[in-house]
Design an enzyme around this catalytic site. Structure first.
Site, mmCIF file in Angstrom:
data_model
loop_
_atom_site.group_PDB
_atom_site.id
_atom_site.type_symbol
_atom_site.label_atom_id
_atom_site.label_comp_id
_atom_site.label_asym_id
_atom_site.label_seq_id
_atom_site.Cartn_x
_atom_site.Cartn_y
_atom_site.Cartn_z
ATOM 1 N N HIS A 51 0.847 -1.208 0.000
ATOM 2 C CA HIS A 51 0.000 0.000 0.000
ATOM 3 C C HIS A 51 0.878 1.253 0.000
ATOM 4 O O HIS A 51 0.671 2.164 -0.798
ATOM 5 C CB HIS A 51 -0.914 -0.033 1.220
ATOM 6 C CG HIS A 51 -1.548 1.291 1.557
ATOM 7 N ND1 HIS A 51 -2.448 1.918 0.726
ATOM 8 C CD2 HIS A 51 -1.394 2.117 2.628
ATOM 9 C CE1 HIS A 51 -2.833 3.063 1.273
ATOM 10 N NE2 HIS A 51 -2.205 3.212 2.435
ATOM 11 N N HIS A 75 3.886 7.281 5.164
ATOM 12 C CA HIS A 75 2.715 7.996 5.684
ATOM 13 C C HIS A 75 1.969 7.261 6.790
ATOM 14 O O HIS A 75 1.251 7.880 7.565
ATOM 15 C CB HIS A 75 1.759 8.380 4.546
ATOM 16 C CG HIS A 75 0.917 7.254 4.029
ATOM 17 N ND1 HIS A 75 1.360 6.377 3.068
ATOM 18 C CD2 HIS A 75 -0.345 6.854 4.346
ATOM 19 C CE1 HIS A 75 0.417 5.494 2.815
ATOM 20 N NE2 HIS A 75 -0.629 5.755 3.574
ATOM 21 N N GLU A 79 1.310 6.219 12.632
ATOM 22 C CA GLU A 79 0.002 5.740 13.066
ATOM 23 C C GLU A 79 0.018 4.232 13.361
ATOM 24 O O GLU A 79 -0.481 3.788 14.381
ATOM 25 C CB GLU A 79 -1.015 6.030 11.957
ATOM 26 C CG GLU A 79 -2.422 5.544 12.226
ATOM 27 C CD GLU A 79 -3.223 6.558 13.031
ATOM 28 O OE1 GLU A 79 -2.762 7.713 13.109
ATOM 29 O OE2 GLU A 79 -4.277 6.189 13.567
ATOM 30 N N ASP A 80 0.600 3.443 12.481
ATOM 31 C CA ASP A 80 0.433 1.988 12.549
ATOM 32 C C ASP A 80 1.629 1.230 13.112
ATOM 33 O O ASP A 80 1.523 0.046 13.393
ATOM 34 C CB ASP A 80 0.124 1.425 11.154
ATOM 35 C CG ASP A 80 -1.206 1.935 10.638
ATOM 36 O OD1 ASP A 80 -2.020 2.357 11.472
ATOM 37 O OD2 ASP A 80 -1.419 1.924 9.418
ATOM 38 N N ASP A 141 -3.139 8.391 -1.014
ATOM 39 C CA ASP A 141 -3.506 7.353 -0.047
ATOM 40 C C ASP A 141 -4.959 6.939 -0.260
ATOM 41 O O ASP A 141 -5.298 5.761 -0.362
ATOM 42 C CB ASP A 141 -3.292 7.931 1.363
ATOM 43 C CG ASP A 141 -3.732 6.981 2.463
ATOM 44 O OD1 ASP A 141 -3.440 5.775 2.353
ATOM 45 O OD2 ASP A 141 -4.346 7.451 3.443
ATOM 46 N N ASP A 262 -21.376 14.942 -25.279
ATOM 47 C CA ASP A 262 -19.957 14.790 -24.951
ATOM 48 C C ASP A 262 -19.687 13.440 -24.293
ATOM 49 O O ASP A 262 -18.790 13.308 -23.488
ATOM 50 C CB ASP A 262 -19.481 15.937 -24.042
ATOM 51 C CG ASP A 262 -20.258 15.994 -22.744
ATOM 52 O OD1 ASP A 262 -21.316 15.345 -22.642
ATOM 53 O OD2 ASP A 262 -19.810 16.701 -21.821
HETATM 54 MN MN MN Z 1 -2.500 4.691 4.060
#
Ligand code: MN
Length: 561
Positions: A51, A75, A79-80, A141, A262
């Site tokens: 990811h 990123h 957090e993880d 993300d 269109d």
């Molecule tokens: Mn993420």
């Protein structure tokens, strides 16, 4: 298909071939992320690291700088993976740290699903990120999360799709990132409106094919015509209208496909603005334009900065066909957006064309970067102070409130509810007790401590910033201490003829009316009680002095009612 770290670095070097230091840091960030996320799996069963690699690759494809691409890898580690922001800074520098922190912070904002709060939340994301790269990382993300949404439980799918649709797609749109806007909307569409989506897919597939075949047939005619007017370096392509935007349009036109000209438009990209108008003119010589369908977004760009000429002509076999004509630069802009330009344009009232319109924001970023490689100036050039006069703060339930700069917890309390304001006895900002006059900052989480039967104090009017709160505080104070409307005099005097008459003459000479009078005799003295219609204290005192001079008056007491 797993993406390797080298693939990301390779993509970066395509656009920054001389930046080996940046490439090296990206590589290091990739390794770092792989190690930090080791053992973690996505719901899809893939390694979590994949990811982060996908996000980094997307950012490299958007031609962003090494700090953004490295932050793409990193990123989720704060957090993880319990990696501290401090470690981030020591390993990758302060910019990567603040980018990763910014993305983490946005990740904690929740969208409750109310329409009104969507706009506030979008603004808050912009205001708290300051550095636009944070938003780019978040969009990359979100793009991958949407692409892998099918692996999540249905309940979550719907929530994330809605948040994407209401918050992130519109943000991309405002930043002029048309492609991302379209892709995010299309990815959310099947989750938010399954019948609508399958109807479009079923109905459209044939029409798309047929339409594309038709455009292929007319392309040589168009090319020949453009050659005739001597416009060089022309690119022609056709891209189908995206599902969601087609659906939106169909709803407007009673689901009548014949009204959509269109469905697939032909795009003609040329070098200069003059060329755009030349090509428009020559197409109109070839095929008659449909009245009311010529749109000049070059002279009048859309609010997000989009520029192009659009026309629908009665083409071969008399079929209404849309052409979009723009410069290569405008096309790049339409695809990738122009953050800086959008800021400029969104200040209402500015219109018409400026030289900014020709610059794609990517070019702008690259120019800046060349000018100030790796320096503070480059970063501050990317920082935006969009809503310099507003701040955005959160309630403990995640509601976003929009307040003027300098607002205090009291303003916040009154904005939530008048009762919360009136019964406020204290406040916490980001879980810390603060005094009620503490100025709030964007991104603060504010909690109000209340107590029953508390009343606002007059002091508060000096603390609050918003007129709304001021008004509410004044109203509450007035209710608690109603203004005097009348004045009562208690006069003791000797008993004599004409006393009452003399008193009333004095009163009426002062243009005051008597509301009530009563008198009783006590031990040879008269106690008179007079209520007059005087609210002003000074005036009442003045009158008292005059009454005192009335013959026979011994004492006089005054009280305002
Ligand atoms: Mn993420």
């Amino acid at each position: 298909m797993a993406i390797s770290i080298s693939a990301v670095v390779g993509e970066y070097l395509k656009h920054f071939p001389d930046d080996s230091a940046g490439a090296e840091t990206i590589y290091k960030a990739g390794e770092f992320a792989r190690k930090a996320h080791r053992g973690q799996k996505r719901k899809s069963g893939h390694d979590y690291f994949e990811h982060t690699a996908q996000v980094a690759l997307t950012l490299a494809l958007w031609r962003l700088d090494w700090q953004s691409v490295a932050s793409g890898f990193l990123h989720d580690v704060v957090e993880d993976c319990d990696i501290s922001a401090q470690t981030m800074e020591e390993t990758f520098g302060p910019h990567v740290r603040s980018l990763v922190e910014g993305v983490t912070k946005i990740g904690s904002l929740r969208y409750g699903g109310e329409k009104e709060s969507a706009e506030s939340l979008r603004k808050m994301i912009l205001a708290t990120s300051k550095d636009l790269r944070v938003i780019f990382i978040k969009l990359a993300d979100r793009l991958h999360n949407m692409q892998t949404l099918s692996f999540l439980p249905a309940q979550k799918q719907k929530k994330i799709a809605l948040e994407t649709f209401e918050i992130y797609a519109p943000l991309a749109d405002r930043l002029g990132m048309q492609n991302i806007y379209g892709e995010l909307s299309d990815l959310a569409f099947p989750y938010l409106n399954p019948p609508g989506h399958s109807w479009i897919v079923k109905t459209m597939s044939e029409s798309y094919e047929e339409r594309e075949k038709y455009l292929r047939r007319i392309e040589p005619i168009v090319r020949q015509q453009i050659e005739r007017v001597n416009v060089q370096n022309v690119a022609i392509d056709y891209r189908a209208k995206r599902h969601f935007s087609l659906y939106k349009k169909l709803v407007r036109f009673d689901m009548n496909l014949d009204q959509i000209y269109d469905l697939i438009a032909m795009r003609i990209l040329v070098p200069t603005i003059d060329d755009c108008y030349t090509v428009l003119g020559t197409l109109h010589q070839l095929w008659p334009p449909m009245p009311g369908r010529i749109k000049d977004y070059i002279a009048m760009p859309k609010p997000n900065g989009y520029q192009s000429l659009h026309t629908t002509v009665f083409c071969v076999d008399n079929r209404p066909t849309e052409f979009q004509i723009r410069t290569h630069g405008m096309h790049e802009y339409a695809e990738r957006g122009a953050a800086a330009h959008w800021l400029y344009e969104s200040k209402k009232g500015s219109s018409g064309s400026s030289s900014l319109h020709d610059l794609s924001w990517i070019n702008q970023l690259q120019d800046w970067q060349r000018q100030f490689p790796g320096s503070e100036e480059f970063v501050s050039a990317l920082k935006v102070d969009l809503f310099s006069d507003r701040i955005f703060v959160l309630s403990p339930k995640g509601r976003v409130l929009d307040l003027p700069i300098g607002s205090t917890p009291l303003d916040f309390a009154y904005k939530i509810h008048t009762d919360i304001g009136s019964s406020c006895v204290g406040a916490r900002i980001n879980n810390k007790i603060v005094s009620l006059d503490t100025p709030l900052q964007s991104g603060d989480m504010v909690e109000i401590i209340t107590q029953k039967n508390r009343a606002p104090s007059a002091e508060w009017t000096r603390i609050v910033k918003t007129q709304f709160a001021k008004k509410k505080i004044r109203a509450a104070i007035n209710r608690a201490n109603p203004r005097p409307k009348k004045t009562e005099y208690k006069i003791t005097s000797q008993e004599r003829m004409g006393l009452l008459k003399d008193i009333s003459v004095v009163i009426s000479r002062n243009h005051v009316s008597i509301v009530s009078v009563s008198a009783k005799n006590e031990k040879g003295l008269v106690a008179t009680r007079i209520i007059v219609d005087v609210a002003n204290k000074e005036k009442a005192e003045n009158l008292m002095l005059k009454l005192k001079k009335v013959e026979g008056v011994k004492t006089i007491a005054m009280r305002q009612l």
